[in-house]
Design a protein around this motif. Structure first.
Motif, PDB file in Angstrom:
ATOM      1  N   ALA A 216       0.825  -1.217   0.000  1.00 31.93           N
ATOM      2  CA  ALA A 216       0.000   0.000   0.000  1.00 31.93           C
ATOM      3  C   ALA A 216       0.853   1.258   0.000  1.00 31.93           C
ATOM      4  N   TYR A 230      -1.789  -1.172  -7.687  1.00 26.42           N
ATOM      5  CA  TYR A 230      -2.292  -1.348  -6.329  1.00 26.42           C
ATOM      6  C   TYR A 230      -3.718  -1.902  -6.350  1.00 26.42           C
ATOM      7  N   GLY A 231      -4.521  -1.460  -7.316  1.00 25.00           N
ATOM      8  CA  GLY A 231      -5.863  -2.009  -7.451  1.00 25.00           C
ATOM      9  C   GLY A 231      -5.848  -3.503  -7.727  1.00 25.00           C
ATOM     10  N   CYS A 234      -5.165  -5.314  -4.468  1.00 21.28           N
ATOM     11  CA  CYS A 234      -6.370  -5.393  -3.637  1.00 21.28           C
ATOM     12  C   CYS A 234      -7.362  -6.407  -4.191  1.00 21.28           C
ATOM     13  N   ASP A 240      -8.667  -3.894   0.810  1.00 20.82           N
ATOM     14  CA  ASP A 240      -7.872  -2.683   0.643  1.00 20.82           C
ATOM     15  C   ASP A 240      -7.523  -2.137   2.021  1.00 20.82           C
TER      16      ASP A 240
END
Length: 299
Positions: A216, A230-231, A234, A240
């Motif tokens: 993160a 990053y998406g 997650c 997240d």
């Protein structure tokens, strides 16, 4: 002690350890020096020499590696048939199979490996212990000759504040087996497609968010990965961590640990003093808002 004399010191320790366990140290090649000294030996063996007083951590790493292998998790493999760690002059030496050709794992690969690890039941034949977010920080700050008195005082005060905040950690996901130091350099992808966990000395029981925050902050604090990457992280993990109310605390602890590591490296190598100072000014709030620019990986 200079870097050259430190290398000579660990080479002597390596030879003594190899004699004890019947390994060949001739032509040993120093691969890396940071928290540990890493040497390549003949026969696709890698030896790892700890800092003084780390026998318990080295023993736990050996135990964890063997347990993960038996549990079907791809992880670095301890050399079989060797009673280890080997203690030489208060340094712990461990022996490992050299990794196949590999590269850093992608955020999605890291997420998949962590999801598999976090689903494991704790081992039955040894105790992992709880996560230790502040391990060795005081020692690093005390030994850091590059710190001005005001900066050292600030770091100790900030460390005390972080400890207090940790004692009030908000409830999150159920505690489980965690890696403890899950940055991409410790979760690598082999060319044959396997994702392999490395550096297992921090494996423990703790909040899974402690592992997730590594990736993160690569996006939110440093801009080292994109929002898309990053998406994907997650999506694969299914959570997240930045949306959790405890995120800022774990982020702040991780940034503090990264700064303390830079200070430690700069104490031994003046070339890293600017990087250590930059990190310190960032966490002190003297730089622009996150994501900060200028954080470089420590070699």
């Amino acid at each position: 002690m200079t870097a050259e004399s430190a290398a000579d010191d660990t080479l002597g320790i390596l030879h003594a350890a190899c004699v004890k366990v019947g390994q060949d140290a001739d032509g040993a090649e120093l691969l890396h020096r940071s928290e540990n000294a890493i040497y390549r030996l003949p026969g696709n063996v890698v030896a790892r020499i700890s800092r003084p007083g780390q026998n318990a951590a080295a023993q736990r790493e050996i135990n964890v590696a063997r347990w993960l292998g038996a549990s079907g998790i791809s992880a670095v493999r301890a050399v079989p048939g060797v009673e280890q760690p080997v203690e030489i002059e208060d340094r712990s030496v461990t022996f490992w199979r050299e990794l196949p050709p590999h590269h850093h794992g992608t955020p999605a690969q890291v997420a998949a490996a962590l999801k598999q690890l976090h689903a494991l039941a704790p081992p039955a034949n040894f105790t992992l212990g709880e996560v230790a977010p502040f391990v060795r920080l005081e020692e690093r700050l005390t030994a850091a000759t590059v710190l001005a008195d005001d900066d050292r005082r600030w770091m100790f005060e900030h460390l005390a504040e972080l400890r207090q905040r940790w004692s009030e950690l908000p409830e999150g996901l159920p505690w489980c087996v965690i890696h403890g130091d899950a940055w991409v350099g410790n979760v690598v992808a082999a060319d044959d497609g396997r994702v392999i966990l490395l550096d297992l000395e921090r494996t423990s029981i703790g909040p899974p968010e402690w592992d997730l925050v590594h990736t993160a902050i690569k996006w939110s604090s440093f801009g080292w990965i994109s929002a898309k990457q990053y998406g994907e992280f997650c999506d694969v993990y299914g959570y997240d961590v930045t949306a959790w109310e405890g995120f800022e605390l774990l982020r702040d602890i991780r940034e503090f640990r990264m700064t303390a590591m830079a200070v430690q490296v700069a104490t031994n190598d003046p070339a890293w003093r600017d990087q250590a100072n930059h990190r310190l000014r960032c966490i002190q709030g003297q730089m622009s808002e996150r994501p900060w620019k200028g954080w470089s990986a420590l070699n």
